[in-house]
Design a protein around this motif. Structure first.
Motif, PDB file in Angstrom:
ATOM      1  N   TYR A 114     -24.493  18.046  -6.115  1.00  0.00           N
ATOM      2  CA  TYR A 114     -25.430  18.759  -6.010  1.00  0.00           C
ATOM      3  C   TYR A 114     -25.447  20.144  -6.921  1.00  0.00           C
ATOM      4  CZ  TYR A 114     -29.972  21.049  -5.119  1.00  0.00           C
ATOM      5  OH  TYR A 114     -31.155  21.875  -5.310  1.00  0.00           O
ATOM      6  N   ASP A 115     -26.082  20.452  -7.859  1.00  0.00           N
ATOM      7  CA  ASP A 115     -26.141  21.800  -8.328  1.00  0.00           C
ATOM      8  C   ASP A 115     -27.332  22.303  -8.644  1.00  0.00           C
ATOM      9  OD1 ASP A 115     -25.467  23.757 -10.612  1.00  0.00           O
ATOM     10  OD2 ASP A 115     -23.608  23.158 -10.504  1.00  0.00           O
ATOM     11  N   ARG A 116     -27.509  23.690  -8.293  1.00  0.00           N
ATOM     12  CA  ARG A 116     -28.753  24.319  -8.547  1.00  0.00           C
ATOM     13  C   ARG A 116     -28.628  25.778  -9.012  1.00  0.00           C
ATOM     14  NH1 ARG A 116     -34.211  24.122  -7.315  1.00  0.00           N
ATOM     15  NH2 ARG A 116     -35.324  25.912  -7.017  1.00  0.00           N
ATOM     16  N   ARG A 161     -35.416  30.954 -15.284  1.00  0.00           N
ATOM     17  CA  ARG A 161     -34.670  29.625 -15.656  1.00  0.00           C
ATOM     18  C   ARG A 161     -34.176  29.114 -14.348  1.00  0.00           C
ATOM     19  NH1 ARG A 161     -31.479  27.095 -19.854  1.00  0.00           N
ATOM     20  NH2 ARG A 161     -29.577  25.875 -18.733  1.00  0.00           N
ATOM     21  N   VAL A 162     -34.418  27.846 -13.944  1.00  0.00           N
ATOM     22  CA  VAL A 162     -33.849  27.217 -12.829  1.00  0.00           C
ATOM     23  C   VAL A 162     -33.441  25.714 -13.359  1.00  0.00           C
ATOM     24  CG1 VAL A 162     -36.340  26.454 -12.202  1.00  0.00           C
ATOM     25  CG2 VAL A 162     -34.465  26.500 -10.568  1.00  0.00           C
ATOM     26  N   SER A 163     -32.446  25.338 -13.075  1.00  0.00           N
ATOM     27  CA  SER A 163     -31.752  24.050 -13.115  1.00  0.00           C
ATOM     28  C   SER A 163     -31.074  23.435 -11.745  1.00  0.00           C
ATOM     29  CB  SER A 163     -30.712  24.199 -14.193  1.00  0.00           C
ATOM     30  OG  SER A 163     -29.454  24.759 -13.796  1.00  0.00           O
ATOM     31  N   GLN A 164     -31.291  22.087 -11.878  1.00  0.00           N
ATOM     32  CA  GLN A 164     -30.736  21.393 -10.683  1.00  0.00           C
ATOM     33  C   GLN A 164     -30.385  19.905 -11.325  1.00  0.00           C
ATOM     34  OE1 GLN A 164     -33.288  21.011  -7.360  1.00  0.00           O
ATOM     35  NE2 GLN A 164     -34.787  20.037  -8.405  1.00  0.00           N
ATOM     36  N   SER A 165     -29.291  19.374 -10.530  1.00  0.00           N
ATOM     37  CA  SER A 165     -29.025  18.062 -11.095  1.00  0.00           C
ATOM     38  C   SER A 165     -28.073  17.373  -9.720  1.00  0.00           C
ATOM     39  CB  SER A 165     -27.737  18.263 -12.211  1.00  0.00           C
ATOM     40  OG  SER A 165     -26.715  18.902 -11.652  1.00  0.00           O
ATOM     41  N   PHE A 166     -28.115  16.049  -9.687  1.00  0.00           N
ATOM     42  CA  PHE A 166     -27.834  15.433  -8.717  1.00  0.00           C
ATOM     43  C   PHE A 166     -26.745  14.297  -9.566  1.00  0.00           C
ATOM     44  CE2 PHE A 166     -31.849  16.593  -7.324  1.00  0.00           C
ATOM     45  CZ  PHE A 166     -31.796  16.840  -6.118  1.00  0.00           C
ATOM     46  N   GLY A 167     -25.531  14.102  -8.892  1.00  0.00           N
ATOM     47  CA  GLY A 167     -24.650  13.097  -9.529  1.00  0.00           C
ATOM     48  C   GLY A 167     -24.039  12.207  -8.378  1.00  0.00           C
ATOM     49  N   ALA A 168     -23.286  10.984  -9.037  1.00  0.00           N
ATOM     50  CA  ALA A 168     -22.443  10.193  -8.174  1.00  0.00           C
ATOM     51  C   ALA A 168     -21.465   9.580  -9.148  1.00  0.00           C
ATOM     52  CB  ALA A 168     -23.301   9.092  -7.609  1.00  0.00           C
ATOM     53  N   SER A 223     -24.778  11.660 -13.936  1.00  0.00           N
ATOM     54  CA  SER A 223     -25.779  12.538 -13.315  1.00  0.00           C
ATOM     55  C   SER A 223     -27.140  12.665 -13.839  1.00  0.00           C
ATOM     56  CB  SER A 223     -25.054  13.869 -13.363  1.00  0.00           C
ATOM     57  OG  SER A 223     -25.093  14.408 -14.447  1.00  0.00           O
ATOM     58  N   ILE A 224     -28.082  13.302 -13.228  1.00  0.00           N
ATOM     59  CA  ILE A 224     -29.431  13.441 -13.549  1.00  0.00           C
ATOM     60  C   ILE A 224     -29.931  14.689 -13.236  1.00  0.00           C
ATOM     61  CG2 ILE A 224     -30.406  12.160 -11.599  1.00  0.00           C
ATOM     62  CD1 ILE A 224     -32.794  11.271 -13.424  1.00  0.00           C
ATOM     63  N   GLY A 225     -30.716  15.423 -14.179  1.00  0.00           N
ATOM     64  CA  GLY A 225     -31.149  16.729 -13.724  1.00  0.00           C
ATOM     65  C   GLY A 225     -32.310  17.357 -14.302  1.00  0.00           C
ATOM     66  N   ARG A 226     -32.739  18.522 -14.069  1.00  0.00           N
ATOM     67  CA  ARG A 226     -33.977  19.113 -14.952  1.00  0.00           C
ATOM     68  C   ARG A 226     -33.689  20.545 -15.119  1.00  0.00           C
ATOM     69  NH1 ARG A 226     -39.915  17.691 -12.964  1.00  0.00           N
ATOM     70  NH2 ARG A 226     -39.454  15.881 -14.058  1.00  0.00           N
ATOM     71  N   TYR A 281     -39.486  22.529 -20.485  1.00  0.00           N
ATOM     72  CA  TYR A 281     -38.975  21.571 -19.438  1.00  0.00           C
ATOM     73  C   TYR A 281     -38.221  20.488 -20.150  1.00  0.00           C
ATOM     74  CZ  TYR A 281     -42.693  23.770 -17.007  1.00  0.00           C
ATOM     75  OH  TYR A 281     -43.592  24.633 -16.357  1.00  0.00           O
ATOM     76  N   THR A 282     -36.754  20.510 -19.590  1.00  0.00           N
ATOM     77  CA  THR A 282     -35.815  19.566 -20.134  1.00  0.00           C
ATOM     78  C   THR A 282     -35.262  18.546 -18.954  1.00  0.00           C
ATOM     79  OG1 THR A 282     -35.092  21.086 -21.662  1.00  0.00           O
ATOM     80  CG2 THR A 282     -33.646  19.334 -21.200  1.00  0.00           C
ATOM     81  N   GLU A 283     -35.345  17.587 -19.310  1.00  0.00           N
ATOM     82  CA  GLU A 283     -34.616  16.226 -18.410  1.00  0.00           C
ATOM     83  C   GLU A 283     -33.252  15.915 -18.877  1.00  0.00           C
ATOM     84  OE1 GLU A 283     -37.327  13.174 -17.644  1.00  0.00           O
ATOM     85  OE2 GLU A 283     -38.545  14.206 -16.254  1.00  0.00           O
ATOM     86  N   LYS A 284     -32.453  15.835 -18.358  1.00  0.00           N
ATOM     87  CA  LYS A 284     -30.781  15.614 -19.059  1.00  0.00           C
ATOM     88  C   LYS A 284     -30.379  14.327 -18.030  1.00  0.00           C
ATOM     89  CE  LYS A 284     -28.776  19.602 -16.172  1.00  0.00           C
ATOM     90  NZ  LYS A 284     -27.857  20.460 -16.159  1.00  0.00           N
TER      91      LYS A 284
END
Length: 246
Positions: free
Chosen positions: A96-98, A122-129, A156-159, A174-177
């Motif tokens: 998890y990254d924020r 600017r705020v970003s967060q992502s989840f990965g496995a 991973s998926i993030g915004r 807004y970006t979905e990555k």
């Protein structure tokens, strides 16, 4: 050269080739005779974490002055392994990254060119496995030191949210990555007590595929795709963590 010499030379070459094939080179990595660093059927729980925070008031960096901003960065990455054999483990990791940057104002001045930026957020967060395969290569005879080569396959998926005040109007993107990757991370592990070990790893091989979706001002849309492959030492991937073996 006579026929006898040709036949003799041919036999010598064949016998030399067979002798070379029969030779066994012992480089010291025979797992059957190596000490055990992680025994079969044991579990490993490990990972690393990172946190940083800043606050600036009328700060100056090179040609950028009047910086008023605050922000933070936090990342956690736990991992779990089960030893299917002595010195060989399989498992999974999660991440998890924020990150947040709230820039109230900043000015750029170079020669006769000047620019200013206000109310940028600017705020970003992502989840990965990821799935993990890790073989150990114990060093010495004590079983306290070991090298490892960790292979990972995951995603991973993030915004990301970017907003700024432009001409008295707030505009934003807004970006979905999304990301899929394969990586190889060699490292070194040492037991500092009976069950707790400290680890250092470094990424050298990585293959990834990324695609992004964007929405600008809730009206315009866009997308991008990219692929990367590298085989080199990546200083940004250096990680230090701890692992507990049960």
């Amino acid at each position: 050269m006579g026929p006898r010499r040709i036949i003799a030379l041919s036999l010598a070459l064949v016998l030399g080739s067979l002798s070379a094939r029969a030779q066994h080179y012992d480089r010291g990595y025979d797992m059957s005779s190596s000490p055990v660093f992680a025994r079969k059927d044991c579990f490993m729980i490990g990972g690393n974490a990172r946190f940083s925070w800043h606050e600036m008031s009328d700060h100056e960096i090179l040609v950028i002055d009047g910086i008023n901003s605050s922000g933070y960065s936090i990342a956690v990455s736990p991992s779990f392994l089960y030893m299917i054999r002595d010195n060989i483990g399989v498992g999974a990791s999660f991440s998890y990254d924020r990150r947040l940057l709230d820039l109230k104002s900043a000015g750029l001045s170079v020669s006769e060119i000047s620019m200013s930026l206000e109310d940028y957020y600017r705020v970003s967060q992502s989840f990965g496995a990821a799935a993990i395969f890790r073989p150990y290569i114990p060093l010495g005879g004590s079983g306290r030191f070991s090298m490892f080569a960790e292979a990972r396959f995951g995603g991973s998926i993030g915004r990301i949210k970017n907003t700024a005040e432009v001409s008295a109007a707030v505009k934003g993107t807004y970006t979905e990555k999304f990301k899929l990757y394969v990586s190889v991370n060699p490292g070194f592990s040492i037991f500092i007590c009976n069950h707790l070990a400290m680890e250092l790893s470094l990424g050298i091989l990585g293959i990834s595929y990324n695609w992004n979706k964007q929405v600008h001002n809730q009206v315009a849309t866009g997308s991008s795709d990219s692929a990367n492959a590298s085989f080199m030492v990546n200083p940004a991937s250096i990680a230090v963590g701890f692992a507990y073996y049960l």
